[in-house]
Scaffold this active site. Sequence first.
Site, PDB file in Angstrom:
ATOM      1  CG  HIS A  45      -1.981  -1.060   1.153  1.00 30.87           C
ATOM      2  ND1 HIS A  45      -2.974  -1.174   2.095  1.00 30.87           N
ATOM      3  CD2 HIS A  45      -2.207  -2.057   0.245  1.00 30.87           C
ATOM      4  CE1 HIS A  45      -3.782  -2.182   1.779  1.00 30.87           C
ATOM      5  NE2 HIS A  45      -3.328  -2.737   0.675  1.00 30.87           N
ATOM      6  CD  GLU A  47      -1.043   3.744   4.151  1.00 28.36           C
ATOM      7  OE1 GLU A  47      -2.160   3.973   4.648  1.00 28.36           O
ATOM      8  OE2 GLU A  47      -0.890   2.991   3.159  1.00 28.36           O
ATOM      9  CB  THR A 163     -25.894   6.015 -30.108  1.00 27.14           C
ATOM     10  OG1 THR A 163     -27.024   5.150 -30.266  1.00 27.14           O
ATOM     11  CG2 THR A 163     -26.092   6.880 -28.868  1.00 27.14           C
ATOM     12  CB  ALA A 164     -26.298   3.612 -34.373  1.00 30.03           C
ATOM     13  CB  THR A 198     -23.234  -4.261 -27.883  1.00 33.23           C
ATOM     14  OG1 THR A 198     -24.161  -3.241 -27.529  1.00 33.23           O
ATOM     15  CG2 THR A 198     -21.929  -3.638 -28.327  1.00 33.23           C
ATOM     16  CG  ASP A 202     -21.407  -2.877 -32.818  1.00 29.82           C
ATOM     17  OD1 ASP A 202     -21.983  -2.836 -33.926  1.00 29.82           O
ATOM     18  OD2 ASP A 202     -21.657  -2.098 -31.887  1.00 29.82           O
TER      19      ASP A 202
END
Length: 367
Positions: A45, A47, A163-164, A198, A202
């Site tokens: 981390h 510290e 969007t399309a 999608t 795509d």
Amino acid sequence: MQHALDLARQALWLTSPNPRVGCVITAADGTVLGQGHTQRAGGPHAEIMALRDAAERGRSVQGATAWVTLEPCAHQGRTSPCCDALATAGIGRVVAAMTDPNPQVAGQGMARLAAAGVQTETLAPGSDIALQARELNVGFFSRMERGLPWVRLKVAASLDGQTALPNGQSQWITSPQARADGHAWRARACAILTGIGTVLEDDPQLNVRGLEVPRQPHLVVVDSRLDMPLTAQLLDTQGAGEHARQIWVYTATSEQADKRAALTARGVTVIDCPGSGGKVDLAGMLRDLARREINELHVEAGHKLNGSFIREDLVDELLVYLAPQLLGPGQGMAFLPALTTLSDSVKLAFHDAQRIGPDLRLLLRRA
């Protein structure tokens, strides 16, 4: 503390599912003795990194002040408690920007430091530094306080909200600069979510490209009928090793046993999460993702799934890229029911607005 925040921002793409934290150790005269930020999950981390940095510089931290952007942890997780390490090192004072919302810490880190004789101070919750620190870890706070990831829904659209085109063509409405910026937002998320529509339309990879990143966000697909094609490109983006990308497919069907087995053989985790009407229970899915340590969930889906998330009040933030062009009729940002009165609209507030290349990037949250 501002310097500690700058260090924490360097861990933006790195620490998931842990919070992004920075630490600066200073002497009484303000000299920086050591500094660092949280590493990859399972690593040291902030510290510990700052203590190591001071040791490597040959500088004593006895009586020094540690400025840390989140309360030092007080539990044994993947690493040992940082509060104990600071006390053992001889740190005299610890200033934290905010209290850790993790129920396993939640003030115990500062309490243990105080019990060890270390002076402690936590900034006021409404202070600018505290607000910046919380904003940097908005997903971690969401998961710890609500049991839900912070849901960011990303949309790329024309100025008139399309969007399309009606035939589905959408590549590319926005500029290369906006697309590169979108990949940076993907990189900070714990997981990217899309819908099966999608995937089928795509065949996307839905990973981070064009940037050198230490890890790829996990992938979530909402697939009610388990229509995922075994030839989908995204199935080839898992990688290997300890930090390989997980792919989780949430479904509402108990059928398709062969497809389920084939996906499992490809390393995909198929999760049953049936809701009403043969759809996936989106709220139940979010609760499950929180249990899987997802802090920020980046949604890139079609207008139907976008509409479902918005109608069910599951979106915390909209990330919208608007291109300076008009497309006329097409597919909108989200499929929402017709309203009869303006008072029923989904009301949002602008959180941020910036030019990205020729496009406009808007960050909006519920009003």
